[in-house]
Design a protein around this motif. Structure first.
Motif, PDB file in Angstrom:
ATOM      1  N   ALA A   5      10.408  10.159 -72.544  1.00 13.21           N
ATOM      2  CA  ALA A   5      11.775  10.234 -72.041  1.00 13.21           C
ATOM      3  C   ALA A   5      11.775  10.371 -70.527  1.00 13.21           C
ATOM      4  N   LYS A   6      12.721   9.685 -69.898  1.00  8.31           N
ATOM      5  CA  LYS A   6      12.874   9.789 -68.449  1.00  8.31           C
ATOM      6  C   LYS A   6      13.827  10.943 -68.141  1.00  8.31           C
ATOM      7  N   PRO A   7      13.523  11.715 -67.119  1.00 10.84           N
ATOM      8  CA  PRO A   7      14.457  12.789 -66.765  1.00 10.84           C
ATOM      9  C   PRO A   7      15.741  12.201 -66.174  1.00 10.84           C
ATOM     10  N   ILE A   8      16.824  12.892 -66.438  1.00 12.40           N
ATOM     11  CA  ILE A   8      18.109  12.448 -65.902  1.00 12.40           C
ATOM     12  C   ILE A   8      18.169  12.836 -64.427  1.00 12.40           C
ATOM     13  N   SER A   9      18.520  11.876 -63.592  1.00 15.57           N
ATOM     14  CA  SER A   9      18.621  12.156 -62.163  1.00 15.57           C
ATOM     15  C   SER A   9      19.962  11.657 -61.641  1.00 15.57           C
ATOM     16  N   SER A  10      20.392  12.238 -60.576  1.00 14.23           N
ATOM     17  CA  SER A  10      21.671  11.896 -59.974  1.00 14.23           C
ATOM     18  C   SER A  10      21.557  10.579 -59.210  1.00 14.23           C
ATOM     19  N   PRO A  11      22.604   9.749 -59.263  1.00  8.39           N
ATOM     20  CA  PRO A  11      22.579   8.525 -58.458  1.00  8.39           C
ATOM     21  C   PRO A  11      22.777   8.812 -56.971  1.00  8.39           C
ATOM     22  N   VAL A  12      23.216  10.027 -56.639  1.00 10.47           N
ATOM     23  CA  VAL A  12      23.429  10.441 -55.249  1.00 10.47           C
ATOM     24  C   VAL A  12      22.398  11.516 -54.922  1.00 10.47           C
ATOM     25  N   PRO A  13      21.692  11.384 -53.805  1.00 11.18           N
ATOM     26  CA  PRO A  13      20.722  12.427 -53.436  1.00 11.18           C
ATOM     27  C   PRO A  13      21.396  13.787 -53.242  1.00 11.18           C
ATOM     28  N   ASP A  14      20.675  14.844 -53.587  1.00 12.03           N
ATOM     29  CA  ASP A  14      21.225  16.196 -53.521  1.00 12.03           C
ATOM     30  C   ASP A  14      21.632  16.604 -52.103  1.00 12.03           C
TER      31      ASP A  14
END
Length: 78
Positions: A5-14
């Motif tokens: 499974a791929k971790p969920i990441s934000s499309p916008v950098p933090d």
């Protein structure tokens, strides 16, 4: 065969969260102010329902996303 499974990441950098929050909230508040000025200065027969709805919707979108990024930048993940 199980795939990893791929971790969920934000499309916008933090690091962009605070900047996006400020800009979107400022834009939303400016549009809201223009809406109130339009309502206060135009007569009842010169008002346009379409313009009021569009202005309100755009202000709502900017204030909504601005609030979201403000919560994200302060560490409250919604």
């Amino acid at each position: 065969m199980a795939q990893s499974a791929k971790p969920i990441s934000s499309p916008v950098p933090d690091v962009w969260y605070p900047t996006l929050a400020v800009f979107m909230l400022v834009i939303g508040l400016v549009i809201t102010a223009s809406f109130f000025i339009y309502e206060a200065t135009s007569s009842k027969k010169n008002r346009s329902l379409a313009k009021e709805l569009i202005t309100g919707a755009v202000a709502s979108v900017f204030l909504g996303f601005g609030s979201l990024f403000l919560l994200l930048s302060s560490g409250i993940y919604v």
